[in-house]
Design an enzyme around this catalytic site. Structure first.
Site, mmCIF file in Angstrom:
data_model
loop_
_atom_site.group_PDB
_atom_site.id
_atom_site.type_symbol
_atom_site.label_atom_id
_atom_site.label_comp_id
_atom_site.label_asym_id
_atom_site.label_seq_id
_atom_site.Cartn_x
_atom_site.Cartn_y
_atom_site.Cartn_z
ATOM 1 N N HIS A 277 0.881 -1.181 0.000
ATOM 2 C CA HIS A 277 0.000 0.000 0.000
ATOM 3 C C HIS A 277 0.910 1.220 0.000
ATOM 4 O O HIS A 277 1.681 1.427 -0.936
ATOM 5 C CB HIS A 277 -0.918 -0.102 1.216
ATOM 6 C CG HIS A 277 -2.059 0.874 1.256
ATOM 7 N ND1 HIS A 277 -2.419 1.658 0.197
ATOM 8 C CD2 HIS A 277 -2.935 1.170 2.253
ATOM 9 C CE1 HIS A 277 -3.457 2.406 0.549
ATOM 10 N NE2 HIS A 277 -3.791 2.142 1.792
ATOM 11 N N HIS B 12 -2.087 -1.877 -10.193
ATOM 12 C CA HIS B 12 -3.062 -1.311 -9.271
ATOM 13 C C HIS B 12 -4.316 -2.163 -9.295
ATOM 14 O O HIS B 12 -4.696 -2.666 -10.353
ATOM 15 C CB HIS B 12 -3.411 0.132 -9.667
ATOM 16 C CG HIS B 12 -3.980 0.904 -8.530
ATOM 17 N ND1 HIS B 12 -5.304 0.843 -8.201
ATOM 18 C CD2 HIS B 12 -3.386 1.700 -7.614
ATOM 19 C CE1 HIS B 12 -5.506 1.596 -7.140
ATOM 20 N NE2 HIS B 12 -4.365 2.122 -6.755
ATOM 21 N N ASP C 65 2.928 5.746 -6.943
ATOM 22 C CA ASP C 65 4.163 5.644 -6.170
ATOM 23 C C ASP C 65 5.416 5.472 -7.004
ATOM 24 O O ASP C 65 6.517 5.495 -6.467
ATOM 25 C CB ASP C 65 4.053 4.472 -5.182
ATOM 26 C CG ASP C 65 3.162 4.832 -4.024
ATOM 27 O OD1 ASP C 65 3.118 6.023 -3.691
ATOM 28 O OD2 ASP C 65 2.503 3.945 -3.475
HETATM 29 N N1 CMC Z 1 5.111 -6.610 -10.647
HETATM 30 C C1 CMC Z 1 5.016 -7.815 -11.265
HETATM 31 N N2 CMC Z 1 3.878 -8.498 -11.396
HETATM 32 C C2 CMC Z 1 2.770 -7.946 -10.865
HETATM 33 C C3 CMC Z 1 2.792 -6.707 -10.226
HETATM 34 C C4 CMC Z 1 4.012 -6.029 -10.126
HETATM 35 N N3 CMC Z 1 4.091 -4.839 -9.528
HETATM 36 N N4 CMC Z 1 1.542 -6.397 -9.800
HETATM 37 C C5 CMC Z 1 0.774 -7.414 -10.179
HETATM 38 N N5 CMC Z 1 1.513 -8.360 -10.829
HETATM 39 C C6 CMC Z 1 1.036 -9.579 -11.460
HETATM 40 C C7 CMC Z 1 0.732 -10.652 -10.417
HETATM 41 O O1 CMC Z 1 1.853 -11.470 -10.169
HETATM 42 C C8 CMC Z 1 -0.401 -11.404 -11.077
HETATM 43 O O2 CMC Z 1 0.157 -12.223 -12.080
HETATM 44 P P1 CMC Z 1 -0.458 -13.687 -12.346
HETATM 45 O O3 CMC Z 1 -1.837 -13.432 -12.848
HETATM 46 O O4 CMC Z 1 0.459 -14.303 -13.317
HETATM 47 O O5 CMC Z 1 -0.451 -14.376 -11.016
HETATM 48 C C9 CMC Z 1 -1.184 -10.306 -11.792
HETATM 49 O O6 CMC Z 1 -0.216 -9.272 -12.070
HETATM 50 C C10 CMC Z 1 -2.335 -9.722 -10.968
HETATM 51 O O7 CMC Z 1 -1.783 -9.279 -9.715
HETATM 52 P P2 CMC Z 1 -2.561 -9.263 -8.349
HETATM 53 O O8 CMC Z 1 -1.572 -9.343 -7.241
HETATM 54 O O9 CMC Z 1 -3.655 -10.292 -8.394
HETATM 55 O O10 CMC Z 1 -3.215 -7.830 -8.391
HETATM 56 P P3 CMC Z 1 -3.843 -7.069 -7.165
HETATM 57 O O11 CMC Z 1 -4.914 -6.221 -7.715
HETATM 58 O O12 CMC Z 1 -4.199 -8.008 -6.072
HETATM 59 O O13 CMC Z 1 -2.614 -6.202 -6.627
HETATM 60 C C11 CMC Z 1 -1.140 -4.420 -6.228
HETATM 61 C C12 CMC Z 1 -2.511 -4.826 -6.791
HETATM 62 C C13 CMC Z 1 -1.026 -2.897 -6.259
HETATM 63 C C14 CMC Z 1 -1.042 -4.898 -4.746
HETATM 64 C C15 CMC Z 1 -0.039 -5.080 -7.074
HETATM 65 O O14 CMC Z 1 -0.120 -4.654 -8.406
HETATM 66 C C16 CMC Z 1 1.363 -4.839 -6.505
HETATM 67 O O15 CMC Z 1 1.803 -5.583 -5.620
HETATM 68 N N6 CMC Z 1 2.086 -3.777 -7.005
HETATM 69 C C17 CMC Z 1 3.377 -3.442 -6.465
HETATM 70 C C18 CMC Z 1 3.192 -2.664 -5.166
HETATM 71 C C19 CMC Z 1 2.725 -1.240 -5.431
HETATM 72 O O16 CMC Z 1 3.247 -0.538 -6.279
HETATM 73 N N7 CMC Z 1 1.725 -0.816 -4.625
HETATM 74 C C20 CMC Z 1 1.218 0.558 -4.690
HETATM 75 C C21 CMC Z 1 -0.202 0.619 -5.125
HETATM 76 S S1 CMC Z 1 -0.699 2.300 -5.512
HETATM 77 C C22 CMC Z 1 -0.634 3.123 -4.009
HETATM 78 C C23 CMC Z 1 -1.703 2.690 -3.084
HETATM 79 O O17 CMC Z 1 -2.900 2.836 -3.400
HETATM 80 O O18 CMC Z 1 -1.366 2.242 -1.975
#
Ligand code: CMC
Length: 429
Positions: A267, A306, A362
Site C-alpha cells: 500500500h 493497481h 508511487d
Molecule cells: N510486478 C510484477 N507483477 C505484478 C505486479 C508487479 N508490480 N503487480 C501485479 N503483478 C502480477 C501478479 O503477479 C499477477 O500475475 P499472475 O496473474 O500471473 O499471477 C497479476 O499481475 C495480478 O496481480 P494481483 O496481485 O492479483 O493484483 P492485485 O490487484 O491483487 O494487486 C497491487 C494490486 C497494487 C497490490 C499489485 O499490483 C502490486 O503488488 N504492485 C506493487 C506494489 C505497489 O506498487 N503498490 C502501490 C499501489 S498504488 C498506491 C496505493 O494505493 O497504496
C-alpha cells in the site's frame, strides 16, 4: 422496471429472485438460499474484497478502466492544478467547495490547531533513536485519543468537527517530529504565519534561521502531492479506518489503524520500496536481468500495477509533471534515468501489457521525495498526511450512515472439530 437476478440452486432445484440495486445484489439476500432448512445460507467468498462493496459513498469516484479520479465530483487534474491541499481537505470533509468565508475560517482553524500538548513531545522523544517514523506517527496519532477523551462522543457533529480539524492540523507536526527524531535534531514548533505545507517544511528542515522560507515551487509540488493522495475510495487503509471506526471507537484510534495499513509495502509503503528497488538496480545495464527476475516471479516491479487502475493511474501522470518542477530547483535525481528506462521497457513487455500493469502513483513520488532529501522511511508519512482528510471524510460518512454496522466478515471454517481435550499434565506425562 425493477432489475433482478434469478438464481437457481441446483442442490434443491429452487429458484430465487434477488433484487439488483446500483449494479449490486445484497449479500444478505443470498443468505436466504439454503440447501435445507437447517443448512447455513449461501455466502460469498471474497478474500481481499475484490468484488464486494462495503458501503455507499459520495466522497471519491474512480473509473479504473478510463483512468478517472474525482473528489466529490471534481477531476483530480483540475484540483491538482488550481486548488490547494486545505481547500481539497475542506471539499472532501464537507462535500462542497468552500465560500471565501468558509475557506478562511477553515484555514484559520487548522492553522491554530497545529500545536500538540508538550507531553506528546516528551513521549515521542522516548522512541528509540532509529525508530521508523511511520511507527512513531501511528503510535502518536493513537495516543491523541488519550489527550482528547471527549472524541469518543462520535454522535455529536460539533465534536466530530473539532477532532477532524485537530487531526488534519497536527498530522504534519507529528510527521515532522518523527523525522527530526531519527536525525537527532531538536523538534521545531509550528510557525502559524506559514501555509500548511510551508509550515510542514519549516518543521522538517528549519535549523537556526529565525524563519524558514521554503522555495515556493517546492511548497507547491508537495501541496500537489498531498492533493493527489488525499483520498482513493475504499483502499486498504480507508477500509481499515472504516472497519475499526465501525466499532464506534474515537477517530484517532480509527485513523491510527489506517496508518498501520498504509505502512505496508503493498500500500503506502510502495514508494519506499520503489526507491530501494531503483537503488538496488543501480545501473541501466542491470534492468533486463531485473525484469527477468520479476517475470519469473522472484519479485514485483514496485510502483507498477493497481487493483483498480487497469489503463493508467491519473495521479502518476500529474506526478511525472511535478517531477520536472522539483528537479528544476533541486537538480535531477540520477535514479530518474533508471526509472524512465524501467517504465519504457515494462510498458512494451508482454508480461506487463497482458496483466495491464502500469506505473502507479508511487512510481515517481519517491523520486520527488528523495529530491526533497527525505529518507525513504519518510515517504509513507507524507502519504499519511495527504490521506488524512480522506480517511476523516470516509469516517464521517461511516458514522452518519444508518446502513452501516460493525464490520464483521464471515469465514469458511477449515479447521478440526469436536476434538477431545487432554490436560497438559496427562499429555506431557
Ligand atoms: N510486478 C510484477 N507483477 C505484478 C505486479 C508487479 N508490480 N503487480 C501485479 N503483478 C502480477 C501478479 O503477479 C499477477 O500475475 P499472475 O496473474 O500471473 O499471477 C497479476 O499481475 C495480478 O496481480 P494481483 O496481485 O492479483 O493484483 P492485485 O490487484 O491483487 O494487486 C497491487 C494490486 C497494487 C497490490 C499489485 O499490483 C502490486 O503488488 N504492485 C506493487 C506494489 C505497489 O506498487 N503498490 C502501490 C499501489 S498504488 C498506491 C496505493 O494505493 O497504496
Amino acid at each position: 422496471m425493477t432489475e433482478s437476478l434469478t438464481v437457481r440452486d441446483n442442490r434443491t432445484g429452487q429458484e430465487y429472485d434477488v433484487p439488483i440495486t446500483d449494479g449490486t445484489i445484497r449479500a444478505a439476500d443470498l443468505g436466504k438460499i439454503k440447501a435445507s432448512d437447517e443448512a447455513p445460507g449461501l455466502a460469498v467468498y471474497d478474500p481481499g474484497f475484490v468484488n464486494t462493496a462495503s458501503c455507499r459513498s459520495a466522497v471519491t469516484y474512480i473509473d479504473g478502466d478510463k483512468g478517472i479520479l474525482e473528489y466529490r465530483g471534481y477531476p483530480i487534474e483540475q484540483l491538482a492544478e488550481h486548488s490547494s491541499f486545505l481547500e481539497v481537505a475542506y471539499l472532501l470533509v464537507h462535500g462542497h467547495l468552500p465560500t471565501k468565508e468558509q475557506h478562511d475560517a477553515w484555514v484559520h482553524e487548522i492553522t491554530y490547531h497545529t500545536f500538540v500538548h508538550e507531553n506528546v513531545k516528551s513521549f515521542m522523544q522516548g522512541f528509540r533513536y532509529d525508530a521508523h517514523p511511520m511507527g512513531m506517527l501511528m503510535a502518536s496519532v493513537g495516543a491523541l485519543s488519550t489527550f482528547y477523551p471527549e472524541s469518543r462522543d462520535i454522535s455529536d457533529e460539533q465534536n466530530r468537527h473539532i477532532q477532524i480539524v485537530r487531526m488534519i492540523a497536527k498530522m504534519p507536526t507529528l510527521g515532522a517530529w518523527s523525522f527530526r527524531h531519527a536525525q537527532g535534531k531538536p523538534y521545531v514548533y509550528p510557525d502559524n504565519d506559514l501555509s500548511y505545507t510551508g509550515n510542514f517544511l519549516s518543521m522538517l528542515f528549519k535549523m537556526s534561521e529565525s524563519k524558514f522560507d521554503a522555495d515556493p515551487r517546492l511548497v507547491k509540488a508537495l501541496d500537489t502531492l498531498f492533493i493527489l493522495h488525499a483520498d482513493h475510495e475504499q483502499n486498504c487503509s480507508t477500509n481499515a479506518v472504516r472497519s475499526v471506526g465501525s466499532s464506534q471507537v474515537d477517530p484517532y484510534s480509527a485513523v491510527a489503524a489506517g496508518i498501520g495499513a498504509l505502512y505496508g509495502p503493498l500500500h503506502g509503503g510502495a514508494n519506499e520500496a520503489v526507491l530501494r528497488m531503483l537503488k538496488r538496480i543501480g545501473n541501466k545495464s542491470e534492468i533486463p536481468a531485473f525484469i527477468e527476475g520479476v517475470k519469473s516471479g522472484n519479485e514485483r516491479l514496485m510502483g507498477f500495477g493497481h487493483r483498480v487502475y487497469k489503463n493508467y493511474d491519473p495521479r502518476a501522470t500529474i506526478i511525472k509533471k511535478a517531477c520536472d518542477d522539483v528537479f528544476e530547483v533541486t537538480g535531477v535525481n540520477p535514479l530518474l534515468e533508471i526509472a524512465q528506462e524501467l517504465e519504457k521497457i515494462a510498458l512494451e513487455d508482454e508480461y506487463f501489457v497482458k496483466r495491464r500493469l502500469y506505473p502507479n502513483v508511487d512510481f515517481y513520488s519517491g523520486l520527488i521525495y528523495e529530491a526533497f532529501q527525505f529518507p525513504p522511511e519518510m515517504f509513507t508519512v507524507l502519504f499519511a498526511i495527504g490521506r488524512t482528510p480522506g480517511w476523516l471524510a470516509q469516517w464521517s460518512e461511516l458514522v452518519t450512515d444508518k446502513e452501516q454496522k460493525i464490520a464483521r466478515p464471515k469465514q469458511i471454517y477449515t479447521g478440526d472439530r469436536t476434538l477431545q481435550f487432554t490436560p497438559a499434565s496427562e499429555r506431557w506425562a
